[in-house]
Enzyme design. Structure first.
Site, short mmCIF file in Angstrom:
data_model
loop_
_atom_site.label_atom_id
_atom_site.label_comp_id
_atom_site.label_asym_id
_atom_site.label_seq_id
_atom_site.Cartn_x
_atom_site.Cartn_y
_atom_site.Cartn_z
N HIS A 195 28.80 -13.88 -20.67
CA HIS A 195 28.02 -12.76 -21.21
C HIS A 195 27.39 -13.18 -22.53
O HIS A 195 28.06 -13.81 -23.35
CB HIS A 195 28.93 -11.54 -21.42
CG HIS A 195 28.17 -10.32 -21.81
ND1 HIS A 195 27.66 -10.11 -23.08
CD2 HIS A 195 27.78 -9.23 -21.09
CE1 HIS A 195 26.99 -8.97 -23.12
NE2 HIS A 195 27.06 -8.41 -21.93
N GLU A 224 30.29 -10.19 -11.62
CA GLU A 224 29.76 -9.31 -12.66
C GLU A 224 30.33 -9.69 -14.02
O GLU A 224 31.55 -9.58 -14.23
CB GLU A 224 30.13 -7.86 -12.32
CG GLU A 224 29.83 -6.85 -13.41
CD GLU A 224 28.39 -6.91 -13.87
OE1 GLU A 224 27.50 -6.67 -13.04
OE2 GLU A 224 28.16 -7.19 -15.08
N LYS A 225 29.45 -10.09 -14.95
CA LYS A 225 29.91 -10.60 -16.24
C LYS A 225 30.55 -9.54 -17.14
O LYS A 225 31.28 -9.89 -18.05
CB LYS A 225 28.75 -11.25 -16.99
CG LYS A 225 27.57 -10.33 -17.26
CD LYS A 225 26.44 -11.15 -17.90
CE LYS A 225 25.22 -10.34 -18.22
NZ LYS A 225 24.42 -10.04 -16.99
N HIS A 226 30.26 -8.26 -16.91
CA HIS A 226 30.70 -7.22 -17.84
C HIS A 226 32.16 -6.78 -17.69
O HIS A 226 32.64 -6.04 -18.54
CB HIS A 226 29.83 -5.97 -17.67
CG HIS A 226 28.50 -6.11 -18.35
ND1 HIS A 226 27.33 -6.37 -17.67
CD2 HIS A 226 28.16 -6.04 -19.66
CE1 HIS A 226 26.33 -6.45 -18.52
NE2 HIS A 226 26.79 -6.25 -19.73
N CYS A 240 29.19 -2.72 -23.74
CA CYS A 240 28.10 -3.64 -24.02
C CYS A 240 27.04 -2.82 -24.74
O CYS A 240 26.78 -1.69 -24.34
CB CYS A 240 27.52 -4.20 -22.70
SG CYS A 240 26.01 -5.17 -22.91
N HIS A 287 24.30 -2.37 -21.98
CA HIS A 287 24.64 -2.10 -20.57
C HIS A 287 25.81 -1.15 -20.40
O HIS A 287 26.40 -1.10 -19.32
CB HIS A 287 24.90 -3.42 -19.82
CG HIS A 287 23.69 -4.30 -19.70
ND1 HIS A 287 23.60 -5.55 -20.27
CD2 HIS A 287 22.50 -4.08 -19.08
CE1 HIS A 287 22.42 -6.07 -20.00
NE2 HIS A 287 21.72 -5.20 -19.28
N HIS A 310 22.12 -8.47 -28.18
CA HIS A 310 22.85 -8.20 -26.93
C HIS A 310 24.26 -8.79 -27.00
O HIS A 310 24.43 -10.01 -27.03
CB HIS A 310 22.07 -8.80 -25.75
CG HIS A 310 22.69 -8.52 -24.41
ND1 HIS A 310 22.33 -9.23 -23.28
CD2 HIS A 310 23.60 -7.61 -24.00
CE1 HIS A 310 23.02 -8.75 -22.22
NE2 HIS A 310 23.79 -7.78 -22.65
#
Lengths: 155, 155, 155, 155
Positions: B70, B40-42, B140, B143, B76
């Protein structure tokens, strides 16, 4: 004064505005201090490469108290460092980041009791394809605003 | 559910409050996501020593996209990372710092035209005399909120 | 526990993650407190219309100490209020704003000597075309994080 | 130039520093713009009483686009307003607050799709026992920094 005028980008219209107010206009520009970091603890010294590769992230470290230590107590501390970049030849700076240092020893037992302190130093990463000037601004909670600039080239 | 109850420090009074509202209360606590950073990049991954010396500043680096990159565009990007420390056995966390990443390519020519970007990574310095948990929270812009924790010991 | 489970949007995978760490994972979610503002001074109470017009800016006022006053001293104060909005039916909240209260009496003469204080109250303006939940989070420098939510409808 | 020199608080040592660098030092002070709010949309206009009661909280509202509207889109928006106060006769300003406006329409569907926007206006509350100057600084994500000052008296 000709060189002075040009270097500080002052214009006749600014001077007119000041005179029109009939006295002192306190502007934030006048309040942001600068000095020699070798003797003044407040200067937010920027350390980064003198020359960077276009479009590749590089490190920028900013620290207060590089030569002369700055206190870090509940009553007296550095609040934040703000970083800007003005690409060469352009009119408007962009803000790279704002780094707030929030722990200065306060706890339910009183000032300087928590043992937890945030140091007034930060490393960030940025990239640019244009040379320009990196500018740091910092705030001491009792001694106001300070600035420092460093030019970078792009390979 | 006994173990679950205890681990999440929920109390009967919290549950009563929820029921009294007659439906869903959306709380920020429910919205702060977590996951495995390897996929998971976040996730705002915290890197620092597992054990530190009491009362000596040590480095804490937090980065999003440690394994999976990310995006960083005007539309974004990661807005900020906030760092907290909860000393072991204590009830209240203190905020170590808040690091806002503010350049994402915007200029007078439009989105993603300035070439200037702030990377979603920061290194800060802190000290403590007590062991505890370092907690990173990040945002984010599309997100939402993410968190990550790491425990540290004190020699 | 079925209702409890559903209301708090907890999942089996969250519980697995906790167990896998072999003990307590302190998460920021567990540390954000809530209470009844009529007796607890720390609650960041949100005041705004219950129903708003789609796509028209409306006022949101958030204040700590609505019924029971909260101190404002150099050693003990509210640091900031952060405001979020979760549109109904959506997964990710957006951050409306972050309002930092930075003057708490410090000056060169010591703590509580400047006479300049920022009150822990702010009014902001936002708009949305979707109903949802406004969530305020605040930080007391010694008593940690607090939250409050209010739902709004759209005409 | 005598009056000019005095009004802008410039010193011989500042001028020496500039010359010593052999060229342009870009300083943040030079980049903070000002103008007439009746025609320039970027000015962070401060509205508060001209005279306040000592040690009693009063409202300060700061807004961009008071006469000429400023855009609020994912690509072009006001990022924040920062408020300072310089007590009369003192050397160092204190920061009253920093108000970041964080929602500008971004969502998983792309720029300007969320319908959620934070307006570039804020009301804060402060108190002081001394007269002085309130200074607002704001940042447009593509047009840089702007300032505005207003003096207040104390009854």
């Amino acid at each position: 004064m000709g060189i002075f005028w040009k270097k500080l980008k002052l214009t006749q219209s600014n001077l007119n505005a000041i005179e029109a107010c009939g006295g002192e206009i306190m502007k934030i520009s006048e309040l942001i201090q600068e000095s020699d970091w070798k003797s003044e603890k407040h200067v937010p010294v920027v350390e980064c490469p003198d020359s960077v590769k276009a479009d590749k992230f590089f490190e920028v470290t900013v620290a207060i108290g590089k030569e002369v230590a700055h206190p870090n107590t509940t009553a007296h501390h550095i609040c934040w460092i703000s970083l800007y970049f003005l690409p060469e030849g352009e009119k408007f700076p962009c803000q790279i980041g704002k780094f707030a240092f929030n722990s200065h020893g306060a706890s339910v037992k009183g000032p300087d009791t928590s043992t937890v302190y945030t140091h007034h130093k930060v490393t960030a990463w940025m990239k640019t394809s244009k040379p320009g000037t990196i500018i740091a601004v910092s705030l001491c909670n009792i001694h106001g605003l300070w600035q420092y600039s460093k030019q970078i080239k792009v390979d």
